[in-house]
Design an enzyme around this catalytic site. Structure first.
Site, PDB file in Angstrom:
ATOM      1  N   CYS A   1      46.992  32.540  52.855  1.00 56.86           N
ATOM      2  CA  CYS A   1      47.762  31.593  53.661  1.00 56.86           C
ATOM      3  C   CYS A   1      47.604  31.909  55.156  1.00 56.86           C
ATOM      4  O   CYS A   1      46.503  31.827  55.684  1.00 56.86           O
ATOM      5  CB  CYS A   1      49.220  31.568  53.206  1.00 56.86           C
ATOM      6  SG  CYS A   1      50.166  30.171  53.889  1.00 56.86           S
TER       7      CYS A   1
ATOM      8  N   HIS B   1      48.355  29.821  47.610  1.00 57.92           N
ATOM      9  CA  HIS B   1      49.161  31.004  47.281  1.00 57.92           C
ATOM     10  C   HIS B   1      48.888  31.446  45.838  1.00 57.92           C
ATOM     11  O   HIS B   1      49.534  30.947  44.906  1.00 57.92           O
ATOM     12  CB  HIS B   1      50.651  30.691  47.432  1.00 57.92           C
ATOM     13  CG  HIS B   1      51.104  30.569  48.838  1.00 57.92           C
ATOM     14  ND1 HIS B   1      51.504  31.648  49.586  1.00 57.92           N
ATOM     15  CD2 HIS B   1      51.210  29.486  49.651  1.00 57.92           C
ATOM     16  CE1 HIS B   1      51.852  31.249  50.793  1.00 57.92           C
ATOM     17  NE2 HIS B   1      51.669  29.931  50.860  1.00 57.92           N
TER      18      HIS B   1
ATOM     19  N   GLU C   1      49.876  34.096  44.506  1.00 65.35           N
ATOM     20  CA  GLU C   1      51.080  34.770  44.007  1.00 65.35           C
ATOM     21  C   GLU C   1      52.122  33.777  43.516  1.00 65.35           C
ATOM     22  O   GLU C   1      53.081  34.175  42.854  1.00 65.35           O
ATOM     23  CB  GLU C   1      51.661  35.687  45.094  1.00 65.35           C
ATOM     24  CG  GLU C   1      52.450  35.023  46.182  1.00 65.35           C
ATOM     25  CD  GLU C   1      51.606  34.369  47.269  1.00 65.35           C
ATOM     26  OE1 GLU C   1      52.192  33.916  48.263  1.00 65.35           O
ATOM     27  OE2 GLU C   1      50.368  34.311  47.125  1.00 65.35           O
TER      28      GLU C   1
END
Length: 206
Positions: free
Chosen positions: A80, A186, A188
């Site tokens: 990001c 992202h 995650e």
């Protein structure tokens, strides 16, 4: 050990939790000794480009990160804002990025593109990857990742783009060269797709 670089900005805990789920040893640290001994580095970040660039500079870690990335050539993953900071600069601000990729970070614009394209680009998007790209291997279905962004990375040369997606227009959402990797999405926050991606990163030769 993977070190998630703590320069005062970023979604650090979520990244570490995802790495823990896949069994990849990782720690969050701003300690120069930890960064110096890391087998791999993750540069996270959320928020505005100039804030991230200033925080990174004020952390005193830029020279060490340059050494580890460009001289020691340890695998590095930017996520990001961390990805955008690996470019030269951003239309969002005036600060300089790390310049590890010959690329600029540009605001998404949709001139002459039919339809409504609100910003930020938020939600799940399918991606396409460069053939053989090691971080995008092992998917049984078309990979999808979670995005939240209004700016994208525009490389000088298209071969730097390792992953692309579409939101009004096709754009690079991942860049790579040698040991350097970065993604706008992202991993995650991307469930099993993100777990596979981070597993692939953790398994790169150090």
């Amino acid at each position: 050990m993977i070190v998630i670089v703590d320069y005062g900005i970023g979604n650090l805990g979520s990244i570490k939790n995802m790495l823990r789920k896949i069994g990849a040893p990782a720690t969050i640290s701003s300690d120069p000794d930890a960064i110096r001994s890391a087998a791999k580095l993750i540069l996270p970040g959320v928020g505005a480009f100039d804030t991230g660039a200033r925080q990174l500079r004020e952390s005193g870690l830029v020279d060490l990160l340059q050494e580890r990335a460009l001289e020691d050539r340890v695998p590095v993953l930017g996520i990001c804002l961390g990805a955008q900071l690996m470019t030269r600069s951003s239309e969002e601000g005036v600060e300089s990025g790390l310049g590890w990729f010959e690329a600029e970070t540009c605001r998404m614009t949709f001139n002459d593109i039919p339809g409504k394209w609100p910003l930020p680009n938020m939600g799940w998007r399918e991606v396409q990857c460069r053939e053989g790209y090691p971080l995008m291997q092992g998917y049984e279905a078309s990979p999808r990742f979670y995005f939240v962004h209004s700016y994208y990375m525009k490389p000088d040369k298209p071969e730097l783009a390792s992953v692309t997606s579409t939101y009004g227009f096709d754009f690079a959402c991942g860049l790579s060269r040698d040991n350097l990797h970065c993604v706008q999405f992202h991993p995650e926050k991307s469930h099993s797709f993100g777990m596979r991606f981070l597993r692939n990163f953790s398994e790169l030769p150090a």
